[in-house]
Design a protein around this motif. Structure first.
Motif, PDB file in Angstrom:
ATOM      1  N   GLN A 300       0.817  -1.210   0.000  1.00  0.00           N
ATOM      2  CA  GLN A 300       0.000   0.000   0.000  1.00  0.00           C
ATOM      3  C   GLN A 300       0.853   1.263   0.000  1.00  0.00           C
ATOM      4  O   GLN A 300       0.318   2.373   0.047  1.00  0.00           O
ATOM      5  CB  GLN A 300      -0.927   0.008   1.223  1.00  0.00           C
ATOM      6  N   GLY A 301       2.165   1.078   0.025  1.00  0.00           N
ATOM      7  CA  GLY A 301       3.059   2.233  -0.048  1.00  0.00           C
ATOM      8  C   GLY A 301       3.283   2.930   1.278  1.00  0.00           C
ATOM      9  O   GLY A 301       3.809   4.028   1.319  1.00  0.00           O
ATOM     10  N   LYS A 302       2.888   2.271   2.381  1.00  0.00           N
ATOM     11  CA  LYS A 302       3.094   2.899   3.687  1.00  0.00           C
ATOM     12  C   LYS A 302       4.555   2.833   4.123  1.00  0.00           C
ATOM     13  O   LYS A 302       4.990   3.625   4.945  1.00  0.00           O
ATOM     14  CB  LYS A 302       2.228   2.202   4.740  1.00  0.00           C
ATOM     15  N   ALA A 303       5.270   1.857   3.602  1.00  0.00           N
ATOM     16  CA  ALA A 303       6.700   1.736   3.896  1.00  0.00           C
ATOM     17  C   ALA A 303       7.411   1.357   2.611  1.00  0.00           C
ATOM     18  O   ALA A 303       6.817   0.710   1.733  1.00  0.00           O
ATOM     19  CB  ALA A 303       6.942   0.681   4.967  1.00  0.00           C
ATOM     20  N   ALA A 304       8.678   1.754   2.505  1.00  0.00           N
ATOM     21  CA  ALA A 304       9.384   1.552   1.238  1.00  0.00           C
ATOM     22  C   ALA A 304      10.125   0.222   1.176  1.00  0.00           C
ATOM     23  O   ALA A 304      10.150  -0.437   0.147  1.00  0.00           O
ATOM     24  CB  ALA A 304      10.362   2.698   0.995  1.00  0.00           C
ATOM     25  N   PHE A 305      10.748  -0.177   2.302  1.00  0.00           N
ATOM     26  CA  PHE A 305      11.611  -1.358   2.261  1.00  0.00           C
ATOM     27  C   PHE A 305      11.102  -2.436   3.206  1.00  0.00           C
ATOM     28  O   PHE A 305      10.579  -2.141   4.280  1.00  0.00           O
ATOM     29  CB  PHE A 305      13.037  -0.989   2.649  1.00  0.00           C
ATOM     30  N   ILE A 306      11.304  -3.699   2.790  1.00  0.00           N
ATOM     31  CA  ILE A 306      10.900  -4.806   3.639  1.00  0.00           C
ATOM     32  C   ILE A 306      11.898  -5.950   3.470  1.00  0.00           C
ATOM     33  O   ILE A 306      12.259  -6.299   2.346  1.00  0.00           O
ATOM     34  CB  ILE A 306       9.449  -5.259   3.299  1.00  0.00           C
ATOM     35  N   PRO A 307      12.409  -6.472   4.576  1.00  0.00           N
ATOM     36  CA  PRO A 307      13.310  -7.630   4.457  1.00  0.00           C
ATOM     37  C   PRO A 307      12.471  -8.863   4.136  1.00  0.00           C
ATOM     38  O   PRO A 307      11.530  -9.170   4.853  1.00  0.00           O
ATOM     39  CB  PRO A 307      13.945  -7.739   5.849  1.00  0.00           C
ATOM     40  N   ASN A 308      12.815  -9.550   3.058  1.00  0.00           N
ATOM     41  CA  ASN A 308      11.967 -10.652   2.634  1.00  0.00           C
ATOM     42  C   ASN A 308      12.708 -11.564   1.665  1.00  0.00           C
ATOM     43  O   ASN A 308      13.884 -11.332   1.365  1.00  0.00           O
ATOM     44  CB  ASN A 308      10.682 -10.096   1.983  1.00  0.00           C
ATOM     45  N   GLY A 309      12.020 -12.575   1.181  1.00  0.00           N
ATOM     46  CA  GLY A 309      12.605 -13.502   0.220  1.00  0.00           C
ATOM     47  C   GLY A 309      11.799 -13.497  -1.063  1.00  0.00           C
ATOM     48  O   GLY A 309      10.702 -12.938  -1.114  1.00  0.00           O
ATOM     49  N   SER A 310      12.293 -14.167  -2.094  1.00  0.00           N
ATOM     50  CA  SER A 310      11.700 -13.989  -3.417  1.00  0.00           C
ATOM     51  C   SER A 310      10.298 -14.575  -3.554  1.00  0.00           C
ATOM     52  O   SER A 310       9.627 -14.314  -4.534  1.00  0.00           O
ATOM     53  CB  SER A 310      12.622 -14.565  -4.494  1.00  0.00           C
ATOM     54  N   TRP A 311       9.850 -15.353  -2.559  1.00  0.00           N
ATOM     55  CA  TRP A 311       8.469 -15.839  -2.625  1.00  0.00           C
ATOM     56  C   TRP A 311       7.460 -14.704  -2.432  1.00  0.00           C
ATOM     57  O   TRP A 311       6.289 -14.867  -2.696  1.00  0.00           O
ATOM     58  CB  TRP A 311       8.241 -16.920  -1.567  1.00  0.00           C
ATOM     59  N   VAL A 312       7.965 -13.554  -1.962  1.00  0.00           N
ATOM     60  CA  VAL A 312       7.045 -12.461  -1.619  1.00  0.00           C
ATOM     61  C   VAL A 312       6.238 -12.002  -2.842  1.00  0.00           C
ATOM     62  O   VAL A 312       5.082 -11.622  -2.736  1.00  0.00           O
ATOM     63  CB  VAL A 312       7.784 -11.270  -0.971  1.00  0.00           C
ATOM     64  N   GLU A 313       6.861 -12.094  -4.020  1.00  0.00           N
ATOM     65  CA  GLU A 313       6.159 -11.613  -5.211  1.00  0.00           C
ATOM     66  C   GLU A 313       4.875 -12.404  -5.448  1.00  0.00           C
ATOM     67  O   GLU A 313       3.825 -11.841  -5.742  1.00  0.00           O
ATOM     68  CB  GLU A 313       7.070 -11.716  -6.443  1.00  0.00           C
ATOM     69  N   ASN A 314       4.966 -13.716  -5.264  1.00  0.00           N
ATOM     70  CA  ASN A 314       3.780 -14.542  -5.456  1.00  0.00           C
ATOM     71  C   ASN A 314       2.825 -14.424  -4.277  1.00  0.00           C
ATOM     72  O   ASN A 314       1.621 -14.334  -4.436  1.00  0.00           O
ATOM     73  CB  ASN A 314       4.196 -16.005  -5.650  1.00  0.00           C
TER      74      ASN A 314
END
Lengths: 477, 304
Positions: A300-314
C-alpha cells in the motif's frame, strides 16, 4: 471365536503382560506403548530399470504426495503429477495440499506409513533435524546420479545450480532433501515508489539513512517488517553480516563456534538495524504485524523497504497494485571496508522435498522429483509462482515478472558473494525463537545491540551447542 | 446370595472401570513411560533415556519461565475473574435499589446484562483469540482507536511490549470467562432464601454488609468450585497464547506458558519425549493445585 476358556486365558496373559510392563518401566514397555505402529522397513517395490525408467519405478505402484500449499500453492506439483501420470498411466496418484505438514504427517510417520514424497516447508514443517538423526529419510544420491529427464547423457546433479545439492546435505555425504525453489533474500522495494520520490536504491547504509529521512519527510516509513515473526528481519541482516565480514563469519555462526557472534561485522550490521528503529524509520506498529500484514502495508506504499525472500512476489500478488514494479536490493554497504562488494546477498534453495524411507513407493517419489527437475516443469514453476527453481538456466528465454527479474539480476551481480546461512534449517528453534525474538525486541527498541549479541551468543553456545538432544551440523568448507 | 450380589456389582462396575483404565489411566502410564525416551514424535519406536528429559527440564530457563507464567495466571486469573463475577452477579441479583413488592432486586436492566456477559462463553476460543489479536493491533485495532477517539494518542503496541503482553493475555482470559461465573453465581445467589435478606435488611444492613455477611458465605461452595475450574484454565492458556501472541509465545518469551512450550517442543521441534516430560511435570503441578485448593478452602457448610 474360541470358547470362554480361551478368552480368559488370553485376558490372563494380557494382565500378566500389563503387570510386567508396569513393574519394569523400561525400554520394553516403551516399545509397546502409544505408538504401536509397524517398525519394519517397508521395502518399496522395484520395477525393471529401463532407459526411460532409470530408477526402476514399479509402473503401477500408487504414489502418495503431500505438498505444502503455502506461498507457492500446489498447482506446479499437480502439473508435475500429471506428467508422471502420462508417463506411468497405470499408477494412481494421491495428492494432498496442506499448510499443516506436521499435524497431518506425524501420525503417519509414527504409524510407519508416510507418503512417498513430501514438500516439507512452511511454519509447520517436520523437524528435519530429528527425521535425519533417526534415519527416516531416503538418501537422494541415486536420483542425483540418474540421467536427467531432458538429456540422458547428463546426470540430474549436473543440471542443478551450484549449492543446491549441498543445501540438502546435513553434515555428511548423503543428500536428504531436494530444495526445489531458489530463493533470493534481501531488501525488497517498489521501483515505482522510489522513482516517485526520486530515490535510487541505496547501495550504502549512509544513503539508506538519507533515503529514509527523505521518505519520512513525505510521511512514508522507510521500513516495515513482520513483527509477529521478527526473524524475517534476518533475511536482510544475515546477508549484511556476511557482506561486511565475509562469508566465513556466517559460516562460523552456523557452526556454533564460540564467540562467532562477537565478530565486529555482527555488531555493525545489528547496529544498522537498531539505527532504523532509533531514528523512527520503521512503520509505526510494525511490531504487531504478521508477514502478510506487513507485506500488505508495504504494497500500500506505507513503507518503502521490507526484508523478505523472493516468494514475496507470489505471496503478495493479491495485494500488489498494478505498476508496483517489485524489486530487490542487496544489503547496503556499511562502509568501503566491507569484505564483499555491493550485490552480495543471501540466496539459497528452499522448499525441501523429502522422500521418507518407509514410504511404500520411495522410488516413485524420486521419479516425480526427477520429472519436477525437468526443464518443462521448472519453467512451469517459474511461470506459475514467479520463482526460480534450483535447475540451472531454467528461466532462460521466458518472460519473468519484475520481482523475479530483479532477483535474477541481483543473483548475477552477487557472483561468488552469495551467503547461505544454515541456521534456519539446521536449528530452526534457535533461529525462529531465540534469535528472532531478540531481533523483535531490537527493532522495537527494547534491546541494545550489545545485549542482542550477548543473547545470541548465549542462545547459540549454551542452549544449542551444549544440548546433546540436538544434532549438530557443520559447513563442509 | 452373597456370591450372586458380588457378581451383580462386578458386572456393573467392570465395563466402566475397564473403560476408565484403558482410556484414562493407561494413557497416563504411557505418557510417563514416553517422557523417559528420546522420542521425536515421528518414529514408531523410541529409546529409553531414563531421567535425562527431566534433568534437562530442570535446567531449562524457558520451561521455568513458562511455568512461572502459569503460576501468575493461576493466582491472578481466578482472583480477577471471581471478584468481577461476584460483583456483577451481586449487582444483577441483589445490588439494585429497593423496589416495591421485592425484597431484593438487581440493578436496572439486569436481565440484559446477564445475557451480554455470557456472550464470550458462546464464542469459540479460536474466534476470541483472533478477535482480540485484531483489537490489540497497534495501528487500527479497536483498543488504540478507542483511546484515540477519547483523546489519548495511544500508539501502544500491546502484544509487542514484553511488559504488557502477559497482562493482555490475562485480560482476554478474564473477558472470556467472567460471564460464566456471573451466571454461576447468579444461580447460587438466587438459591439463597429471600427471608434471610429480609431479616438483615430489617436489621438495617447496607449492600456491603449484605454481601460480605450473607451472600459471600452462602455461595462459598460455588466460589470454591469456580476457583478450581479457573485454576485448570490457568494451567492451560494454550490457545490464546498460540493464536494471539507474537512469535507466538513472545515477545521474548513474555507470554509463553507450559502447554505452549510443550506443544512447540513436541510438534514443531521433533522432541516429543521432552514435551511429554513437561506434560508429566504439569500433571504433578495440577494435582498439587487441586489438592491444596480443596484442603485449604474447606469451610463449614450451611444448610438452608
Amino acid at each position: 471365536m474360541g470358547g470362554p476358556s480361551e478368552v480368559s486365558r488370553r485376558t490372563l496373559l494380557t494382565r500378566a503382560a500389563a503387570l510386567g510392563a508396569l513393574a519394569v518401566p523400561g525400554a520394553a514397555l516403551l516399545d509397546a506403548c502409544a505408538t504401536g505402529g509397524g517398525s519394519g522397513n517397508a521395502s518399496s517395490d522395484k520395477g525393471t530399470v529401463t532407459k526411460d525408467n532409470p530408477l526402476g519405478v514399479k509402473v503401477d505402484a500408487p504414489l502418495d504426495v503431500v505438498i505444502f500449499k503455502g506461498g507457492f500453492g500446489d498447482k506446479y506439483a499437480t502439473d508435475a503429477e500429471a506428467a508422471f501420470k502420462q508417463k506411468y498411466p497405470k499408477a494412481t496418484i494421491k495428492h494432498t495440499g496442506t499448510q499443516t505438514i506436521t499435524q497431518q504427517l506425524a501420525p503417519r510417520f509414527v504409524g510407519g506409513n508416510p507418503p512417498d514424497l513430501i514438500d516439507n516447508s512452511g511454519a509447520q514443517q517436520l523437524d528435519m533435524n530429528s527425521l535425519i538423526s533417526k534415519g527416516q529419510l531416503t538418501d537422494l544420491t541415486p536420483l542425483l546420479d540418474a540421467p536427467s529427464f531432458d538429456d540422458p547423457t547428463k546426470k540430474v546433479r549436473d543440471t542443478l545450480l551450484p549449492g543446491s545439492v549441498e543445501q540438502g546435505q546435513y553434515g555428511g555425504k548423503e543428500v536428504y532433501a531436494m530444495n526445489y525453489a531458489q530463493n533470493v533474500f534481501g531488501v525488497w522495494y517498489s521501483q515505482a515508489q522510489l522513482d516517485k520520490y526520486q530515490i535510487k536504491y541505496p547501495q550504502t547504509w549512509a544513503d539508506m539513512i538519507t533515503a529514509c529521512e527523505t521518505l519520512k519527510g513525505k510521511g512514508i516509513a522507510g521500513w516495515t517488517y513482520a513483527g509477529k515473526y521478527p526473524y524475517y528481519v534476518h533475511f536482510a541482516m544475515y546477508g549484511m553480516i556476511a557482506k561486511i565480514g565475509g562469508l566465513d563469519v556466517m559460516k562460523s555462526i552456523d557452526n556454533l563456534e564460540p564467540n562467532a557472534w562477537k565478530n565486529p561485522a555482527v555488531k555493525t550490521a545489528v547496529d544498522a538495524f537498531a539505527e532504523l528503529a532509533a531514528k523512527g524509520y520503521i512503520l509505526q506498529g510494525s511490531e504487531g504485524l504478521t508477514h502478510i500484514e506487513s507485506q500488505t502495508a508495504w504494497n500500500q506504499g506505507k513503507a518503502a523497504f521490507i526484508p523478505n525472500g523472493s516468494w514475496v512476489e507470489n505471496e503478495s500478488k493479491p495485494t500488489t497494485p498494478a505498476g508496483f514494479n517489485m524489486a530487490v536490493g542487496g544489503p547496503p554497504s556499511a562502509s568501503a571496508a566491507d569484505k564483499l562488494p555491493y550485490g552480495s546477498t543471501w540466496s539459497a534453495s528452499g522448499e525441501p522435498f523429502i522422500v521418507p524411507k518407509q514410504g511404500k513407493n520411495a522410488l516413485g517419489g524420486q521419479e516425480l522429483l526427477r520429472i519436477m527437475l525437468s526443464k518443462a516443469q521448472s519453467q512451469n514453476f517459474a511461470k506459475l509462482v514467479s520463482s526460480l527453481t534450483c535447475v540451472a538456466g531454467a528461466a532462460d528465454g521466458i518472460q519473468l515478472p519484475p520481482g523475479l527479474t530483479s532477483a535474477n539480476a541481483l543473483l548475477k551481480a552477487a557472483g561468488q558473494g552469495v551467503s547461505n546461512p544454515r541456521l534456519p534449517d539446521w536449528y530452526p528453534d534457535l533461529e525462529k525463537k531465540s534469535l528472532g525474538q531478540n531481533t523483535g525486541l531490537l527493532m522495537h527498541k527494547e534491546l541494545s545491540t550489545a545485549d542482542w549479541i550477548t543473547r545470541a551468543q548465549a542462545a547459540a553456545a549454551d542452549a544449542v551447542a551444549s544440548n546433546s538432544a540436538i544434532k549438530k551440523f557443520k559447513h563442509s568448507s | 446370595m452373597r456370591h450372586g450380589r458380588n457378581r451383580f456389582i462386578v458386572s456393573f462396575l467392570a465395563a466402566p472401570v475397564a473403560i476408565y483404565l484403558i482410556f484414562v489411566i493407561w494413557p497416563y502410564v504411557q505418557a510417563i513411560g514416553l517422557s523417559m525416551t528420546d522420542w521425536s514424535g515421528l518414529t514408531p519406536t523410541q529409546d529409553f533415556t531414563g531421567f535425562a528429559n527431566y534433568i534437562r527440564l530442570a535446567h531449562d530457563p524457558v520451561f521455568w519461565l513458562s511455568l512461572w507464567h502459569n503460576v501468575i495466571l493461576l493466582i491472578v486469573l481466578p482472583l480477577i475473574t471471581l471478584t468481577l463475577g461476584l460483583f456483577f452477579a451481586f449487582m444483577i441479583n441483589v445490588g439494585g435499589r429497593k423496589r416495591k413488592n421485592q425484597t431484593v432486586a438487581g440493578v436496572r436492566g439486569s436481565k440484559l446484562y446477564q445475557v451480554v456477559y455470557f456472550f464470550p462463553q458462546v464464542l469459540s476460543i479460536t474466534v476470541i483469540a483472533v478477535l482480540w489479536g485484531a483489537i490489540y493491533n497497534p495501528n487500527n485495532g479497536a483498543l488504540n482507536s478507542g483511546l484515540r477517539a477519547i483523546g489519548i494518542p495511544s500508539t501502544i503496541s500491546w502484544l509487542s511490549d514484553p511488559k504488557l503482553a502477559l497482562g493482555c493475555v490475562i485480560a482476554v482470559m478474564v473477558w472470556w470467562q467472567v460471564g460464566f461465573y456471573v451466571v454461576l453465581f447468579s444461580a447460587g445467589m438466587s438459591a439463597i432464601p429471600d427471608e434471610i435478606y429480609e431479616a438483615v435488611l430489617l436489621d438495617g444492613a447496607n449492600r456491603f454488609t449484605t454481601f460480605f455477611k450473607i451472600t459471600f458465605p452462602l455461595i462459598w461452595d460455588t466460589i470454591q468450585t469456580g476457583w478450581v475450574y479457573l485454576g485448570i484454565i490457568a494451567m492451560d492458556g494454550f490457545a490464546i497464547v498460540q493464536i494471539m501472541t507474537n512469535g507466538p509465545g513472545g515477545p521474548d518469551g513474555a507470554t509463553t506458558v507450559v502447554p505452549f512450550y510443550l506443544w512447540d517442543s513436541a510438534f514443531n521441534h521433533g522432541q516429543a519425549g521432552y514435551g511429554i516430560s513437561m506434560g508429566v511435570a504439569m500433571l504433578i503441578v495440577t494435582l498439587l493445585f487441586a489438592v491444596l485448593t480443596l484442603r485449604f478452602s474447606r469451610r463449614e457448610r450451611i444448610e438452608f
